[in-house]
Design an enzyme around this catalytic site. Sequence first.
Site, mmCIF file in Angstrom:
data_model
loop_
_atom_site.group_PDB
_atom_site.id
_atom_site.type_symbol
_atom_site.label_atom_id
_atom_site.label_comp_id
_atom_site.label_asym_id
_atom_site.label_seq_id
_atom_site.Cartn_x
_atom_site.Cartn_y
_atom_site.Cartn_z
ATOM 1 N N ASP A 1 0.855 -1.183 0.000
ATOM 2 C CA ASP A 1 0.000 0.000 0.000
ATOM 3 C C ASP A 1 0.900 1.246 0.000
ATOM 4 O OD1 ASP A 1 -2.144 1.693 -0.012
ATOM 5 O OD2 ASP A 1 -3.252 0.647 1.562
ATOM 6 N N GLU B 1 -10.826 6.572 4.293
ATOM 7 C CA GLU B 1 -9.851 5.886 5.155
ATOM 8 C C GLU B 1 -10.000 6.309 6.623
ATOM 9 O OE1 GLU B 1 -5.930 5.206 3.509
ATOM 10 O OE2 GLU B 1 -6.637 5.790 1.538
#
Length: 600
Positions: free
Chosen positions: A296, A492
């Site tokens: 990521d 997020e």
Amino acid sequence: MFLLLAVSSCAAPRSDDEPDGRGCTSTADCLGRMTLREKAGQMNQVSTATIKDKPQDLATYGVGSVLSAVGGSPTGTGGTAAQWADMVDGYQRQALKNRLGIPLLHGVDAVHGHNMVQGTTLFPQHIGMGATRDPDLVRRAEDITRQEVLGTGIRWAFAPCVCVPRDDRWGRTYEGYGEDPSIVSPLGAAAVRGLQGPRPGKDEVMATAKHFVGDGGTTFGTGDNGYLIDRGDSRMSEADLRKVHLPAFRAAVDAGVGSVMVTYSSWNGKKVHGDRYLITDVLKKELGFHGIVISDFAGVREIKGSGYADQVVRAVDAGIDMIMDPSRYKATIDAIVQGVRDGRIPSSRVDDAVRRILDAKFSLDLFKHPYADRGYAKNIGSPAHRAVAREAVRRSQVLLKNEGGALPLPRTGTYKIAVGGDADDLGLQLGGWSVSWQGHKGRTTTGTTLWQALRKTTAGTGISVRNVGAATSGDYSADVGIWVGGERPYAEGHGDSADLALGGDNARQLSALCARVKVCVAVLYSGRPLIITDQLPEVDAFVASWLPGTEAEGITDALFGKGFSGRLPVSWPKAVADEPINAGDGKKALFPQGYGISPY
Ligand code: BGC
């Protein structure tokens, strides 16, 4: 995804300055002619926000991939499809100057449609698609996303999230299809099939199953990076990890997913980015995944280690094939080269990583078709595409309450509707990952708001509609009131919530509107259940609309008689203290997973 290509496994590295005017033609040919440094270059994914200032580095360092995330769009934020295609082709032109003519793979977060680009068709976020429980609808939606992504020249989407959100306080709950692997697995596999299309080659967009593994199972209060739960620690036994969080990855791998992204989170205290057991033994060996494992964004920097070079070595050794880092490509290359020289990374590991990357590029037919296929551009945001999104919206609506047959609203007759709240706010209905990373309120792209949809539906009828906006406590009355509102956009960890509160403004607007009308309907835009226990008695009908995307006519279709078929993909708690709450855990939900009224 992958064509099986003959490869040689132990290619001898060449010297860096070997002249070679001929492009390579197969994975084996490329691997056999690449230097160690060139191989390390391919293992990088760099942000276009960084590389835009030195695009020549793409060829100089043989960078394998770029991503256009925060700040990486042609205009900083947003931009039209044509601007995107020009940008993507521009980077490709630069990259192809590398010694062996290896094309660049461009990635983007196309997570509910091609959502970073303006004018595209935006579908309900995954949680809404989960409410439909319909793999074929998901496949059709992602097939459209594939075509819209292709129209901008991008060949890699960081979707679907096959996370299984177990605690609704998580800011990424809406990125998951639901709280149970039996919901997530078939829909995730369908998304992979839709994005990648019927066959490998130039019409394919490589999908990414993310985030491997356990991102939706983190414990509240363990969040990393300043978050409450995002990037936290999944404290669970291996049996539970396998039972709840692994099945959707198995389904995605079986569907041929081309890449898997590693989660920022930890499993029992260890960052998954450095976990060789999970990445190599479980994902690659046990599940038989032959595609690209990508880290990521800057996730490698979070591995425990003694500095960046050490973190890179640990990540590559754990099984990560490509490192997504906004800017550190030079340091990454140095670390990989040094790691091999020091014997900390076997050269076979580097060859394995680069083979996976090159296989993907050949399989996508990027060597022959490196530039945008502008033929796809003309259908971006077309009425036909939007019609599928409208259908998805209608089928994602979950009716939680319908007292006294408040719904459906009659399509004929003479009556007055007062609309209150945020019915004319497109950004609110899109949520995060929409034009910008966090999303924002307002008219950020092309689409139909619920207010516009209500006007269209009632035009030429005896039904009058009036939008009082936030001023719901003014002087008006109506037969029907429709309140529209919910969560402000977020993405997020920024969306982590300790209270899942509806919010004082929302609650006040709703009460004031309901006090002035005969029949009161609430339409909630949210990425997850909010605590509505006090509001339910005030309304006649309550619709969980999730984050529906650009086509709100799907909501009016449901309200005015086409029916409600959505089912809750998550358990809806009475109080936040009940979190985490999931079917089968013995807790009593306000509305259980699977709930949804279909009165007509
Ligand atoms: C997210 C990923 C995303 C990546 C690239 C990260 O912050 O966790 O889901 O694909 O950024 O934008």
